[in-house]
Design an enzyme around this catalytic site. Structure first.
Site, PDB file in Angstrom:
ATOM      1  N   GLY A  56       0.771  -1.237   0.000  1.00  0.00           N
ATOM      2  CA  GLY A  56       0.000   0.000   0.000  1.00  0.00           C
ATOM      3  C   GLY A  56       0.802   1.287   0.000  1.00  0.00           C
ATOM      4  O   GLY A  56       0.340   2.306  -0.497  1.00  0.00           O
ATOM      5  N   GLU A  63       3.902   4.074   5.993  1.00  0.00           N
ATOM      6  CA  GLU A  63       2.730   3.197   5.836  1.00  0.00           C
ATOM      7  C   GLU A  63       1.617   3.957   5.109  1.00  0.00           C
ATOM      8  O   GLU A  63       1.557   5.192   5.155  1.00  0.00           O
ATOM      9  CB  GLU A  63       2.284   2.732   7.240  1.00  0.00           C
ATOM     10  N   ASP A  64       0.729   3.218   4.452  1.00  0.00           N
ATOM     11  CA  ASP A  64      -0.369   3.883   3.746  1.00  0.00           C
ATOM     12  C   ASP A  64      -1.408   4.436   4.717  1.00  0.00           C
ATOM     13  O   ASP A  64      -1.842   5.570   4.610  1.00  0.00           O
ATOM     14  CB  ASP A  64      -1.022   2.940   2.711  1.00  0.00           C
ATOM     15  N   ASP A  97      -5.036   2.081  10.701  1.00  0.00           N
ATOM     16  CA  ASP A  97      -6.434   1.743  10.928  1.00  0.00           C
ATOM     17  C   ASP A  97      -6.567   1.256  12.375  1.00  0.00           C
ATOM     18  O   ASP A  97      -6.550   2.066  13.295  1.00  0.00           O
ATOM     19  CB  ASP A  97      -6.829   0.683   9.884  1.00  0.00           C
ATOM     20  N   GLY A 151      -4.263  -0.223  13.949  1.00  0.00           N
ATOM     21  CA  GLY A 151      -2.936  -0.031  14.527  1.00  0.00           C
ATOM     22  C   GLY A 151      -2.190  -1.341  14.746  1.00  0.00           C
ATOM     23  O   GLY A 151      -1.028  -1.345  15.135  1.00  0.00           O
ATOM     24  N   THR A 186      -1.066  -3.719  12.623  1.00  0.00           N
ATOM     25  CA  THR A 186       0.076  -3.959  11.739  1.00  0.00           C
ATOM     26  C   THR A 186       1.277  -3.144  12.210  1.00  0.00           C
ATOM     27  O   THR A 186       2.394  -3.658  12.330  1.00  0.00           O
ATOM     28  CB  THR A 186      -0.281  -3.547  10.288  1.00  0.00           C
ATOM     29  N   LEU A 187       1.033  -1.868  12.485  1.00  0.00           N
ATOM     30  CA  LEU A 187       2.149  -1.002  12.873  1.00  0.00           C
ATOM     31  C   LEU A 187       2.673  -1.328  14.252  1.00  0.00           C
ATOM     32  O   LEU A 187       3.875  -1.223  14.498  1.00  0.00           O
ATOM     33  CB  LEU A 187       1.728   0.459  12.768  1.00  0.00           C
ATOM     34  N   LYS A 213      -6.690   6.975  10.538  1.00  0.00           N
ATOM     35  CA  LYS A 213      -8.112   6.778  10.869  1.00  0.00           C
ATOM     36  C   LYS A 213      -8.214   6.643  12.380  1.00  0.00           C
ATOM     37  O   LYS A 213      -8.320   5.528  12.908  1.00  0.00           O
ATOM     38  CB  LYS A 213      -8.590   5.436  10.275  1.00  0.00           C
ATOM     39  N   PHE A 261     -13.839   3.287   4.161  1.00  0.00           N
ATOM     40  CA  PHE A 261     -12.856   2.578   3.348  1.00  0.00           C
ATOM     41  C   PHE A 261     -12.417   3.455   2.177  1.00  0.00           C
ATOM     42  O   PHE A 261     -13.235   4.004   1.453  1.00  0.00           O
ATOM     43  CB  PHE A 261     -13.436   1.261   2.833  1.00  0.00           C
ATOM     44  N   ASP A 269      -5.697  -0.305  -1.866  1.00  0.00           N
ATOM     45  CA  ASP A 269      -6.479  -1.205  -2.726  1.00  0.00           C
ATOM     46  C   ASP A 269      -7.802  -1.634  -2.116  1.00  0.00           C
ATOM     47  O   ASP A 269      -8.021  -1.535  -0.910  1.00  0.00           O
ATOM     48  CB  ASP A 269      -5.670  -2.480  -3.005  1.00  0.00           C
ATOM     49  N   ARG A 284      -5.107   0.519  -6.877  1.00  0.00           N
ATOM     50  CA  ARG A 284      -3.872   1.108  -6.327  1.00  0.00           C
ATOM     51  C   ARG A 284      -3.337   2.210  -7.240  1.00  0.00           C
ATOM     52  O   ARG A 284      -2.648   3.122  -6.799  1.00  0.00           O
ATOM     53  CB  ARG A 284      -2.784   0.039  -6.173  1.00  0.00           C
TER      54      ARG A 284
HETATM   55  P1  IMP Z   1      -4.360  -2.022  10.692  1.00  0.00           P
HETATM   56  O1  IMP Z   1      -3.414  -3.100  11.068  1.00  0.00           O
HETATM   57  O2  IMP Z   1      -5.780  -2.331  11.083  1.00  0.00           O
HETATM   58  O3  IMP Z   1      -3.947  -0.631  11.167  1.00  0.00           O
HETATM   59  O4  IMP Z   1      -4.482  -2.015   9.112  1.00  0.00           O
HETATM   60  C1  IMP Z   1      -3.465  -1.658   8.332  1.00  0.00           C
HETATM   61  C2  IMP Z   1      -3.679  -2.120   6.926  1.00  0.00           C
HETATM   62  O5  IMP Z   1      -5.043  -2.369   6.562  1.00  0.00           O
HETATM   63  C3  IMP Z   1      -3.232  -0.991   6.034  1.00  0.00           C
HETATM   64  O6  IMP Z   1      -1.851  -1.035   5.818  1.00  0.00           O
HETATM   65  C4  IMP Z   1      -4.024  -1.230   4.787  1.00  0.00           C
HETATM   66  O7  IMP Z   1      -3.325  -2.119   3.949  1.00  0.00           O
HETATM   67  C5  IMP Z   1      -5.311  -1.877   5.264  1.00  0.00           C
HETATM   68  N1  IMP Z   1      -6.381  -0.882   5.322  1.00  0.00           N
HETATM   69  C6  IMP Z   1      -6.962  -0.369   6.423  1.00  0.00           C
HETATM   70  N2  IMP Z   1      -7.909   0.535   6.094  1.00  0.00           N
HETATM   71  C7  IMP Z   1      -7.922   0.594   4.744  1.00  0.00           C
HETATM   72  C8  IMP Z   1      -8.693   1.362   3.792  1.00  0.00           C
HETATM   73  O8  IMP Z   1      -9.555   2.202   4.106  1.00  0.00           O
HETATM   74  N3  IMP Z   1      -8.395   1.137   2.483  1.00  0.00           N
HETATM   75  C9  IMP Z   1      -7.457   0.248   2.059  1.00  0.00           C
HETATM   76  N4  IMP Z   1      -6.724  -0.481   2.916  1.00  0.00           N
HETATM   77  C10 IMP Z   1      -6.958  -0.311   4.253  1.00  0.00           C
END
Ligand code: IMP
Length: 178
Positions: free
Chosen positions: A48, A102-103, A106, A108, A110-111, A134, A155, A162, A168
């Site tokens: 992303g 990071e893109d 959301d 948090g 993953t980070l 977000k 979203f 994506d 993308r």
């Molecule tokens: P997290 O671990 O919930 O913070 O999610 C992180 C990953 O979810 C991001 O790196 C995106 O790849 C994906 N993601 C979360 N929200 C969106 C969105 O609104 N559009 C596209 N990808 C998203």
């Protein structure tokens, strides 16, 4: 977004090319200032962040090494999903300034995982730059050092982000309309 057909969605532009360009320049200037003349390893999170990373490194006026890290969530839902590395860095980051790019932040999760993994490798500094934030969706607290835009809990696609691997390539950020 599982029940949505990615080929037939409608979307509404949220941040256009000019806005993104301006914000990336501002972020690059702030990051450059904070580096105080030192170099940085910029780590883009695949897939992303590929477009944002490409633009951001051109706005950072400091010696840059570019690398990418890939990760995937597995075992189901966002709230219980675990993260694993699918593509690791080729750079040794010990003793170096690292900027994780990071893109979107959301939940948090993953980070939270990536920041822990990278900090265990002994960087001199570790900062996070996310294109989108977000805050309403957060489940794990994350210190976002730099972010492009705050958005509500909807979203979004485009500029690297994506929906089932589509969209993308859009040069703008758009909100998917359900
Ligand atoms: P997290 O671990 O919930 O913070 O999610 C992180 C990953 O979810 C991001 O790196 C995106 O790849 C994906 N993601 C979360 N929200 C969106 C969105 O609104 N559009 C596209 N990808 C998203």
């Amino acid at each position: 977004m599982g029940s949505i057909n990615p080929e037939t969605i409608k979307y509404k532009p949220l941040h256009d090319e000019a806005e993104i360009k301006k914000r990336v320049q501002e972020l690059g200037a702030q990051i450059t200032e904070d580096l105080k003349g030192e170099g940085v390893v910029v780590v883009g999170v695949l897939k992303g962040a590929f477009m944002f990373t490409a633009d951001l490194v051109r706005a950072i006026k400091a010696p840059v090494i570019v690398d990418f890290i890939g990760c995937a969530s597995y075992s189901g839902t966002k709230s219980t999903g675990t993260v694993r590395i699918t593509h690791d860095l080729s750079t040794d980051i010990a003793g170096k300034n690292v900027l994780l790019v990071e893109d979107i932040v959301d939940t948090g999760r993953t980070l939270d995982y990536l920041l822990r993994i990278l900090s265990q490798r002994g960087p001199k500094s570790l900062r996070l730059c996310a294109l989108l934030n977000k805050p309403e969706a957060r489940e794990v607290p994350i210190n976002v050092d730099y972010h492009g835009f705050s958005i509500s809990n909807e979203f979004v696609i485009g500029y690297g982000l994506d929906l089932d691997q589509r969209y993308r390539e859009l040069p703008f950020i758009a909100q998917v309309q359900t």
